[in-house]
Every structure is written in C-alpha cells, then in structure tokens.
Enzyme design. Structure first.
Site, mmCIF file in Angstrom:
data_model
loop_
_atom_site.group_PDB
_atom_site.id
_atom_site.type_symbol
_atom_site.label_atom_id
_atom_site.label_comp_id
_atom_site.label_asym_id
_atom_site.label_seq_id
_atom_site.Cartn_x
_atom_site.Cartn_y
_atom_site.Cartn_z
ATOM 1 N N GLU A 1 0.823 -1.214 0.000
ATOM 2 C CA GLU A 1 0.000 0.000 0.000
ATOM 3 C C GLU A 1 0.858 1.266 0.000
ATOM 4 O OE1 GLU A 1 -3.105 -0.094 -0.488
ATOM 5 O OE2 GLU A 1 -3.529 -2.221 -0.110
ATOM 6 N N HIS B 1 -1.157 -5.886 1.877
ATOM 7 C CA HIS B 1 -2.385 -6.677 1.795
ATOM 8 C C HIS B 1 -2.074 -8.021 1.136
ATOM 9 C CE1 HIS B 1 -5.752 -3.599 2.484
ATOM 10 N NE2 HIS B 1 -6.065 -4.666 3.206
ATOM 11 N N CYS C 1 -7.402 -2.175 7.996
ATOM 12 C CA CYS C 1 -6.068 -2.180 7.407
ATOM 13 C C CYS C 1 -5.631 -0.752 7.097
ATOM 14 C CB CYS C 1 -6.041 -3.068 6.165
ATOM 15 S SG CYS C 1 -6.257 -4.810 6.599
HETATM 16 N N1 PCA Z 1 -8.264 -7.123 6.385
HETATM 17 C C1 PCA Z 1 -9.193 -6.029 6.597
HETATM 18 C C2 PCA Z 1 -9.180 -5.784 8.081
HETATM 19 C C3 PCA Z 1 -8.469 -6.940 8.696
HETATM 20 C C4 PCA Z 1 -7.853 -7.662 7.561
HETATM 21 O O1 PCA Z 1 -7.106 -8.641 7.642
HETATM 22 C C5 PCA Z 1 -8.861 -4.831 5.741
HETATM 23 O O2 PCA Z 1 -8.409 -5.024 4.594
HETATM 24 O O3 PCA Z 1 -9.078 -3.694 6.153
#
Ligand code: PCA
Length: 213
Positions: free
Chosen positions: A79, A167, A143
């Site tokens: 990100e 991610h 996240c």
């Molecule tokens: N993914 C979510 C919140 C917790 C996770 O593992 C997200 O992408 O915000």
C-alpha cells in the site's frame, strides 16, 4: 534492533487470516541480523491503533510492516497511502462497530504516505517471481486505519521508523473452502490465491528491501 510485523485475526466471513499465520510463523526469525516480533492485532476500530502504538513503544522497531487479508485481490499489494477515513462498508468489525464515513483523526491530514520503499519492494518481489503490485488504496476498514494511525503517530513522535502495509490474498486452501461453501460448483468464480509459504517469503523480502534502504 527489532522489526515489528503485525497480522490481523480473522474477521467478517473469514474463518482464517493468512496475515495472522505469517505473523506467528515469522515471530523470532531474523532478517539481516534483526529479529522479527510477530504480533496479531484485533479487528476492532476502538482498539487496534492503541494496540499498535503500545507495540511500537515496547518493541521499539526500526521498521514496521503491518499486514492483513484482502480477499479477491490477486497477488501481494504493497500500500502506498493511508487515508483519514473509517468506513466498514458491509463488514462490521469484530466488536460489531460499524463506522460510516468517519475521520480517524478529525482535523488531521487527509492521508499519509507509507514510509517503506514501496516501489522498490514491489520491484524486488516481481524480480523474484512473486506476483505483486503497488496499491493506491488500502480501503477504509482496519487495514487502512492501522496504516494511517501508525504513520500519523510516528510522524507526531518524530520517530525514524519505516512503516507500511501489505495486503495479502487468500491461501489456496481458503479460496477452495470458500468456493465449496459458495457457488463454486455452479459456475461462480473462485477467489485468487497464493500459497502461504510464498506470502511468507514476500514479507521476509519486504523487510530485507526496507533494511537495505
Ligand atoms: N483485512 C481487513 C481488516 C483486517 C484484515 O485482515 C482490511 O483489509 O481492512
């Protein structure tokens, strides 16, 4: 000098979270002479940022890589930016909180850029044959919340700590289970996935590139 790696517990309709498994697996491992502290964060808007701040204060890391699941995304997404928005969409957090279009820190910046070398990390992963990309949107769930809150905190405290968010996609086993429980046998698509070992390797290399600066 320590490295801090965080994953998230399962949430929503996911019965597992690869980010949790990787944080547990890499806990105690060394990368370029630095030991990883692997920890698991709650998926709760009220608690996560405070828990992360407490971890940064106790572990005192040179770099923080936070990770979470983005089911449906193909490959590893590093990100670029966290934005000042909490909005849970259709997925309440694990304490049933459902923020809608709220500011994480009212009056603060609209966004903070990750301080990891995002582009260099993605280049390295791609060179090593790991499907990856830079992502320009971490969503508006936990996240993004932990990315924004931690970057804001590190800047306020003048801490010279690289921080970013990665991610992760589903594991193949998870994607198969979800397709089995859904309409996979009626012609619906199956979520993209990467084996856990490859995802784990991507996180090791993210730290390596970050330390090489
Ligand atoms: N993914 C979510 C919140 C917790 C996770 O593992 C997200 O992408 O915000």
């Amino acid at each position: 000098m320590a490295l801090l790696l965080t994953g998230y517990e399962p949430f929503g309709d996911h019965d597992e979270n690869p980010s949790e498994r990787i944080a547990r697996e890499l806990d105690g491992e060394e990368v370029a002479g630095h030991e990883i502290a692997g920890r698991v964060l709650p998926v709760e808007f009220e608690r996560t940022a405070d828990e992360m701040r407490a971890l940064v204060e106790t572990v005192d890391p040179v770099a923080v890589v936070a990770t979470g699941l983005a089911a449906g995304r193909a490959g590893i997404s590093v990100e670029r930016v966290g934005i000042n928005v909490d909005d849970c969409g259709s997925t309440p957090d694990n304490a049933d909180a459902e923020p809608r279009n709220e500011r994480i820190r009212p009056g603060d910046e609209a966004g903070y850029f990750a301080t990891l070398p995002v582009v260099t990390v993605v280049r390295r992963l791609l060179e090593d044959g790991i499907p990856a990309r830079v992502s320009n949107a971490a969503g508006t769930h936990l996240c993004n919340n932990v990315l924004y809150s931690t970057l804001a905190y590190l800047e306020r405290e003048n801490r010279d700590t690289s921080m970013g968010f990665v991610h992760l996609p589903c594991t193949p086993e998870q994607a198969a289970r979800r397709a089995r429980e859904g309409d996979g046998t009626s012609g619906a698509s199956v979520e993209p996935s990467l084996p856990l070992a490859l995802q784990t390797e991507a996180i090791r290399r993210t730290f390596e590139v970050t330390l090489a600066g």
